[in-house]
Design a protein around this motif. Sequence first.
Motif, PDB file in Angstrom:
ATOM      1  N   ARG A  89       0.836  -1.206   0.000  1.00 25.37           N
ATOM      2  CA  ARG A  89       0.000   0.000   0.000  1.00 25.37           C
ATOM      3  C   ARG A  89       0.873   1.260   0.000  1.00 25.37           C
ATOM      4  O   ARG A  89       0.546   2.247  -0.661  1.00 25.37           O
ATOM      5  N   ALA A  90       1.987   1.217   0.729  1.00 24.59           N
ATOM      6  CA  ALA A  90       2.896   2.371   0.774  1.00 24.59           C
ATOM      7  C   ALA A  90       3.486   2.649  -0.608  1.00 24.59           C
ATOM      8  O   ALA A  90       3.612   3.817  -1.012  1.00 24.59           O
ATOM      9  N   LEU A  91       3.830   1.595  -1.341  1.00 20.91           N
ATOM     10  CA  LEU A  91       4.352   1.786  -2.702  1.00 20.91           C
ATOM     11  C   LEU A  91       3.279   2.348  -3.628  1.00 20.91           C
ATOM     12  O   LEU A  91       3.555   3.195  -4.478  1.00 20.91           O
ATOM     13  N   MET A  92       2.047   1.897  -3.456  1.00 22.42           N
ATOM     14  CA  MET A  92       0.938   2.432  -4.251  1.00 22.42           C
ATOM     15  C   MET A  92       0.728   3.916  -3.939  1.00 22.42           C
ATOM     16  O   MET A  92       0.544   4.725  -4.857  1.00 22.42           O
ATOM     17  N   ASP A  93       0.779   4.261  -2.652  1.00 24.91           N
ATOM     18  CA  ASP A  93       0.635   5.673  -2.252  1.00 24.91           C
ATOM     19  C   ASP A  93       1.745   6.527  -2.861  1.00 24.91           C
ATOM     20  O   ASP A  93       1.512   7.644  -3.311  1.00 24.91           O
ATOM     21  N   ARG A  94       2.957   5.978  -2.868  1.00 27.13           N
ATOM     22  CA  ARG A  94       4.093   6.709  -3.442  1.00 27.13           C
ATOM     23  C   ARG A  94       3.908   6.920  -4.948  1.00 27.13           C
ATOM     24  O   ARG A  94       4.156   8.007  -5.463  1.00 27.13           O
ATOM     25  N   ALA A  95       3.463   5.880  -5.652  1.00 29.85           N
ATOM     26  CA  ALA A  95       3.223   6.001  -7.097  1.00 29.85           C
ATOM     27  C   ALA A  95       2.192   7.085  -7.374  1.00 29.85           C
ATOM     28  O   ALA A  95       2.346   7.880  -8.317  1.00 29.85           O
ATOM     29  N   LEU A  96       1.151   7.162  -6.555  1.00 28.67           N
ATOM     30  CA  LEU A  96       0.118   8.173  -6.738  1.00 28.67           C
ATOM     31  C   LEU A  96       0.661   9.561  -6.433  1.00 28.67           C
ATOM     32  O   LEU A  96       0.463  10.503  -7.212  1.00 28.67           O
ATOM     33  N   ALA A  97       1.371   9.701  -5.317  1.00 31.77           N
ATOM     34  CA  ALA A  97       1.900  11.011  -4.915  1.00 31.77           C
ATOM     35  C   ALA A  97       2.900  11.547  -5.932  1.00 31.77           C
ATOM     36  O   ALA A  97       2.945  12.748  -6.199  1.00 31.77           O
ATOM     37  N   GLU A  98       3.698  10.658  -6.518  1.00 31.63           N
ATOM     38  CA  GLU A  98       4.735  11.067  -7.473  1.00 31.63           C
ATOM     39  C   GLU A  98       4.258  10.994  -8.921  1.00 31.63           C
ATOM     40  O   GLU A  98       5.015  11.334  -9.822  1.00 31.63           O
ATOM     41  N   ASN A  99       3.020  10.524  -9.139  1.00 33.45           N
ATOM     42  CA  ASN A  99       2.501  10.309 -10.492  1.00 33.45           C
ATOM     43  C   ASN A  99       3.534   9.535 -11.311  1.00 33.45           C
ATOM     44  O   ASN A  99       4.009   9.986 -12.345  1.00 33.45           O
ATOM     45  N   SER A 100       3.895   8.367 -10.790  1.00 39.14           N
ATOM     46  CA  SER A 100       5.008   7.624 -11.363  1.00 39.14           C
ATOM     47  C   SER A 100       4.697   6.148 -11.540  1.00 39.14           C
ATOM     48  O   SER A 100       3.618   5.675 -11.211  1.00 39.14           O
ATOM     49  N   VAL A 101       5.704   5.457 -12.067  1.00 42.95           N
ATOM     50  CA  VAL A 101       5.681   4.008 -12.202  1.00 42.95           C
ATOM     51  C   VAL A 101       6.736   3.467 -11.246  1.00 42.95           C
ATOM     52  O   VAL A 101       7.887   3.890 -11.281  1.00 42.95           O
ATOM     53  N   ILE A 102       6.335   2.539 -10.390  1.00 43.86           N
ATOM     54  CA  ILE A 102       7.270   1.932  -9.447  1.00 43.86           C
ATOM     55  C   ILE A 102       7.344   0.443  -9.745  1.00 43.86           C
ATOM     56  O   ILE A 102       6.316  -0.240  -9.788  1.00 43.86           O
ATOM     57  N   VAL A 103       8.563  -0.043  -9.953  1.00 44.49           N
ATOM     58  CA  VAL A 103       8.785  -1.481 -10.106  1.00 44.49           C
ATOM     59  C   VAL A 103       9.026  -2.020  -8.705  1.00 44.49           C
ATOM     60  O   VAL A 103      10.047  -1.731  -8.085  1.00 44.49           O
ATOM     61  N   ALA A 104       8.062  -2.774  -8.205  1.00 46.98           N
ATOM     62  CA  ALA A 104       8.111  -3.239  -6.823  1.00 46.98           C
ATOM     63  C   ALA A 104       8.841  -4.566  -6.673  1.00 46.98           C
ATOM     64  O   ALA A 104       9.421  -4.834  -5.629  1.00 46.98           O
ATOM     65  N   GLN A 105       8.802  -5.398  -7.716  1.00 49.91           N
ATOM     66  CA  GLN A 105       9.421  -6.713  -7.615  1.00 49.91           C
ATOM     67  C   GLN A 105       9.817  -7.172  -9.005  1.00 49.91           C
ATOM     68  O   GLN A 105       9.088  -6.955  -9.978  1.00 49.91           O
ATOM     69  N   THR A 106      10.966  -7.838  -9.083  1.00 44.78           N
ATOM     70  CA  THR A 106      11.441  -8.409 -10.337  1.00 44.78           C
ATOM     71  C   THR A 106      11.708  -9.892 -10.118  1.00 44.78           C
ATOM     72  O   THR A 106      12.422 -10.261  -9.194  1.00 44.78           O
TER      73      THR A 106
END
Length: 114
Positions: A89-106
């Motif tokens: 959820r924190a990564l999702m919040d960050r993606a929204l706040a930064e209007n970005s794409v976050i790669v959470a896991q590879t």
Amino acid sequence: MAQTPKKPKRPHAVFTLLVEVGRRANDGLPEGASGAALMCYASGVDEEEAVRETVAVLKQADLNVLEVTGYGTLDERLDQGHDIEADERALMDRALAENSVIVAQTTVFREDEA
């Protein structure tokens, strides 16, 4: 000169995307890898925009995007019964706040050696 009225901003949401990538020169994947799966959180006004932005970012990183599977927004995933941890959820919040794409896991794929 009359100003044209600005369109109201559509609210963004964060979409969970699973992106499969193949090999390409300078892709940064480890030697021996045949590709990878990337779990991404991407902001967009709709899932199509989130997918377009994610593909564009990954192509800039020299990744060869093969397929994108969308799993929806946080609310859609909760409605489907997904268990979503606080760190996700924190990564999702960050993606929204930064209007970005976050790669959470590879997850790297390797061909089986015979």
